[in-house]
Design an enzyme around this catalytic site. Structure first.
Site, PDB file in Angstrom:
ATOM      1  N   SER A 149       0.845  -1.186   0.000  1.00  0.00           N
ATOM      2  CA  SER A 149       0.000   0.000   0.000  1.00  0.00           C
ATOM      3  C   SER A 149       0.885   1.242   0.000  1.00  0.00           C
ATOM      4  CB  SER A 149      -0.896   0.028   1.241  1.00  0.00           C
ATOM      5  OG  SER A 149      -1.602   1.254   1.332  1.00  0.00           O
ATOM      6  N   TYR A 156      -2.812  -0.227  10.648  1.00  0.00           N
ATOM      7  CA  TYR A 156      -2.933  -0.743   9.274  1.00  0.00           C
ATOM      8  C   TYR A 156      -1.702  -0.366   8.452  1.00  0.00           C
ATOM      9  CZ  TYR A 156      -4.321  -1.077   4.404  1.00  0.00           C
ATOM     10  OH  TYR A 156      -4.345  -1.372   3.060  1.00  0.00           O
TER      11      TYR A 156
END
Length: 223
Positions: free
Chosen positions: A135, A147
């Site tokens: 990501s 996250y």
């Protein structure tokens, strides 16, 4: 002979679109996710190139069994896409939910490691390719984001794995998208990336000439 790709998180979003694009380029695809009904629908759309493999990515034994079934059906595995992942509904260290953190680490970190562990013996045989969903959040600091930290792991581990696989002619790629309009989010993100944009990056890496190891691909929304 058709190549074979194992995909976790294949029931929707990036995983499902990657399966469609891979099949359109002649790959066989192993569709692994918990939602068997969604996998059945996707497999019916793709046809005989698709194999439904229901299972939980956070369980190593289930991933090993699925990869073995896929290899038996198609004669081997040429690539694996560790794509399954989840986020947290409440961000931050102080307000964050420890149970959400545990689920997220089990899937985003251990689940990815289990895909590697399950697939790597077969990828060594085929001099194959491992693809990991990272990501853009895994390359910058985001206030209190657990996250984001799990995706930092993916980028760090992906580089390490690329070095290990290089010893026997294998390749490893981390795909790093910005925000994508997928079921990952509770609300639609119509002005952001679409799953097909990220799937296209996966296929770019997989279809690259053998001499080229595309180690990281960043795909960002123009807006």
């Amino acid at each position: 002979m058709a190549r074979t790709l194992f995909i976790t998180g294949a029931s929707s979003g990036i995983g499902a679109e990657t399966a469609r694009q891979a099949a359109s380029k002649g790959w066989n695809v192993g569709l692994f996710a918990r939602s068997k009904d969604k996998l059945d629908t996707l497999a019916a759309e793709i046809g005989e190139q698709a194999m439904v493999l229901p299972g939980d990515a956070s369980d190593l034994s289930q991933q090993r069994e699925a990869v073995a079934h896929l290899a038996e059906a198609y004669g081997g595995v040429d690539a694996a896409f560790a794509n399954a992942g989840t986020g947290a509904s409440v961000p931050g260290a102080e307000d964050g939910d420890p149970e959400e953190w545990e689920t997220m680490v089990h899937l985003n970190v251990l689940g990815l490691l289990w895909t590697v562990k399950a697939a790597i013996p077969l990828l060594r045989e085929s001099r194959g390719h491992m693809v990991l969903t990272g990501s853009a959040a895994g390359r910058k600091h985001i206030k209190g984001s657990v996250y984001s930290a799990t995706k930092w792991f993916v980028h760090g581990y992906g580089g390490n794995l690329a070095e290990e696989m290089r010893d026997w002619g294998g390749r490893c790629t981390v795909i790093a998208p910005g925000m994508v309009d997928t079921p990952f989010f509770e609300e639609a993100k119509p002005d952001k990336l679409k799953p097909e944009d990220v799937a296209g990056a996966v296929m770019y890496a997989l279809e690259a000439e053998r001499r080229a190891n595309v180690q990281e691909v960043f795909v960002m929304p123009t807006d």
